[in-house]
Scaffold this motif. Structure first.
Motif, mmCIF file in Angstrom:
data_model
loop_
_atom_site.group_PDB
_atom_site.id
_atom_site.type_symbol
_atom_site.label_atom_id
_atom_site.label_comp_id
_atom_site.label_asym_id
_atom_site.label_seq_id
_atom_site.Cartn_x
_atom_site.Cartn_y
_atom_site.Cartn_z
ATOM 1 N N LEU A 114 41.780 31.894 45.180
ATOM 2 C CA LEU A 114 40.570 32.386 44.534
ATOM 3 C C LEU A 114 40.899 33.597 43.641
ATOM 4 O O LEU A 114 40.406 33.679 42.523
ATOM 5 C CB LEU A 114 39.542 32.765 45.597
ATOM 6 C CG LEU A 114 38.202 33.273 45.067
ATOM 7 C CD1 LEU A 114 37.488 32.166 44.304
ATOM 8 C CD2 LEU A 114 37.343 33.763 46.205
ATOM 9 N N SER A 115 41.732 34.517 44.143
ATOM 10 C CA SER A 115 42.062 35.690 43.332
ATOM 11 C C SER A 115 42.905 35.303 42.114
ATOM 12 O O SER A 115 42.775 35.904 41.050
ATOM 13 C CB SER A 115 42.782 36.740 44.165
ATOM 14 O OG SER A 115 44.052 36.259 44.543
ATOM 15 N N GLY A 116 43.763 34.298 42.266
ATOM 16 C CA GLY A 116 44.557 33.820 41.135
ATOM 17 C C GLY A 116 43.688 33.215 40.049
ATOM 18 O O GLY A 116 43.928 33.422 38.855
ATOM 19 N N MET A 117 42.659 32.474 40.481
ATOM 20 C CA MET A 117 41.749 31.868 39.517
ATOM 21 C C MET A 117 40.942 32.954 38.794
ATOM 22 O O MET A 117 40.780 32.903 37.570
ATOM 23 C CB MET A 117 40.806 30.898 40.223
ATOM 24 C CG MET A 117 39.940 30.103 39.266
ATOM 25 S SD MET A 117 39.042 28.782 40.071
ATOM 26 C CE MET A 117 37.899 29.703 41.083
ATOM 27 N N LEU A 118 40.484 33.949 39.534
ATOM 28 C CA LEU A 118 39.721 35.034 38.936
ATOM 29 C C LEU A 118 40.600 35.835 37.975
ATOM 30 O O LEU A 118 40.169 36.181 36.867
ATOM 31 C CB LEU A 118 39.151 35.949 40.024
ATOM 32 C CG LEU A 118 38.271 37.086 39.544
ATOM 33 C CD1 LEU A 118 37.033 36.537 38.837
ATOM 34 C CD2 LEU A 118 37.856 37.943 40.720
ATOM 35 N N GLY A 119 41.835 36.112 38.386
ATOM 36 C CA GLY A 119 42.769 36.814 37.507
ATOM 37 C C GLY A 119 43.057 36.029 36.245
ATOM 38 O O GLY A 119 43.165 36.599 35.154
ATOM 39 N N LEU B 60 48.244 41.940 22.901
ATOM 40 C CA LEU B 60 47.790 43.285 23.246
ATOM 41 C C LEU B 60 47.112 43.289 24.612
ATOM 42 O O LEU B 60 47.151 44.287 25.324
ATOM 43 C CB LEU B 60 46.839 43.817 22.174
ATOM 44 C CG LEU B 60 47.461 44.066 20.803
ATOM 45 C CD1 LEU B 60 46.379 44.483 19.813
ATOM 46 C CD2 LEU B 60 48.538 45.103 20.872
ATOM 47 N N SER B 61 46.485 42.164 24.974
ATOM 48 C CA SER B 61 45.836 42.098 26.289
ATOM 49 C C SER B 61 46.866 42.175 27.416
ATOM 50 O O SER B 61 46.576 42.718 28.475
ATOM 51 C CB SER B 61 45.010 40.814 26.417
ATOM 52 O OG SER B 61 45.850 39.680 26.363
ATOM 53 N N ILE B 62 48.051 41.653 27.168
ATOM 54 C CA ILE B 62 49.099 41.726 28.179
ATOM 55 C C ILE B 62 49.521 43.175 28.388
ATOM 56 O O ILE B 62 49.677 43.632 29.522
ATOM 57 C CB ILE B 62 50.306 40.856 27.766
ATOM 58 C CG1 ILE B 62 49.896 39.379 27.746
ATOM 59 C CG2 ILE B 62 51.483 41.077 28.691
ATOM 60 C CD1 ILE B 62 50.934 38.462 27.173
ATOM 61 N N PHE B 63 49.676 43.915 27.281
ATOM 62 C CA PHE B 63 50.072 45.313 27.399
ATOM 63 C C PHE B 63 48.995 46.159 28.058
ATOM 64 O O PHE B 63 49.293 47.106 28.764
ATOM 65 C CB PHE B 63 50.430 45.892 26.030
ATOM 66 C CG PHE B 63 51.686 45.314 25.463
ATOM 67 C CD1 PHE B 63 52.881 45.414 26.139
ATOM 68 C CD2 PHE B 63 51.669 44.657 24.250
ATOM 69 C CE1 PHE B 63 54.046 44.882 25.625
ATOM 70 C CE2 PHE B 63 52.830 44.117 23.719
ATOM 71 C CZ PHE B 63 54.012 44.229 24.415
ATOM 72 N N GLY C 28 47.578 47.807 35.621
ATOM 73 C CA GLY C 28 46.975 47.176 36.803
ATOM 74 C C GLY C 28 47.941 46.268 37.532
ATOM 75 O O GLY C 28 47.941 46.208 38.765
ATOM 76 N N ASN C 29 48.785 45.578 36.768
ATOM 77 C CA ASN C 29 49.760 44.683 37.376
ATOM 78 C C ASN C 29 50.876 45.440 38.096
ATOM 79 O O ASN C 29 51.584 44.856 38.912
ATOM 80 C CB ASN C 29 50.372 43.762 36.328
ATOM 81 C CG ASN C 29 49.390 42.724 35.844
ATOM 82 O OD1 ASN C 29 48.402 42.441 36.509
ATOM 83 N ND2 ASN C 29 49.643 42.167 34.678
ATOM 84 N N LEU C 30 51.048 46.703 37.793
ATOM 85 C CA LEU C 30 52.053 47.506 38.480
ATOM 86 C C LEU C 30 51.455 48.347 39.604
ATOM 87 O O LEU C 30 52.047 48.463 40.676
ATOM 88 C CB LEU C 30 52.772 48.430 37.487
ATOM 89 C CG LEU C 30 53.675 47.748 36.470
ATOM 90 C CD1 LEU C 30 54.233 48.766 35.509
ATOM 91 C CD2 LEU C 30 54.786 46.989 37.143
ATOM 92 N N LEU C 31 50.316 48.951 39.350
ATOM 93 C CA LEU C 31 49.741 49.880 40.332
ATOM 94 C C LEU C 31 49.171 49.181 41.565
ATOM 95 O O LEU C 31 49.360 49.663 42.681
ATOM 96 C CB LEU C 31 48.662 50.738 39.672
ATOM 97 C CG LEU C 31 49.164 51.725 38.628
ATOM 98 C CD1 LEU C 31 48.006 52.459 37.991
ATOM 99 C CD2 LEU C 31 50.133 52.705 39.250
#
Length: 126
Positions: free
Chosen positions: A1-6, A69-72, A77-80
């Motif tokens: 579910l979290s993967g789909m939301l992400g 730019l969305s990846i950057f 969030g992907n690190l913290l």
């Protein structure tokens, strides 16, 4: 579910940045052509067509680059978030590993700088 939301959030950010890139590109190209109509190119050796071609090529890269730019913007969030979870579960072992990673980055940067300096010295001799 979290993967789909992400995935949905990431796709929305990708779409928003793509739309922003296309709108920015359209504005850039419009301003370029508007500015070129007011320039006096008679004193220059470069023709108006060459200027348009050079600037148009540079502006055309923007729509292809802007979706990423969305990846950057998502990197913090992907690190913290995982870092916080790992620090909670692993405790001191996480911080020891983090310190080792930071130390390796610093040492490899120093080694790369020394190697670059040696290569530049060799190129100056040759």
């Amino acid at each position: 579910l979290s993967g789909m939301l992400g995935g949905l959030v990431q796709q929305h950010g990708f779409h928003a940045c793509t739309l922003f890139g296309r709108q920015t590109w359209a504005g850039l190209v419009g301003n370029i052509f508007r500015k070129l109509t007011t320039l006096d190119t008679s004193a220059s050796k470069v023709t108006e067509g060459e200027i348009v071609s050079m600037i148009g090529q540079d502006a055309s890269i923007w729509p292809y680059m802007s979706p990423f730019l969305s990846i950057f913007s998502a990197i913090p969030g992907n690190l913290l978030l995982p870092g916080t979870i790992l620090a909670f579960f692993l405790g001191r072992a996480f911080f020891a590993g983090l310190a080792a990673c930071i130390l390796l980055v610093v040492l490899s940067n120093c080694a790369a700088a020394k190697y670059k300096q040696k290569v530049q010295e060799k190129l100056q001799v040759a």
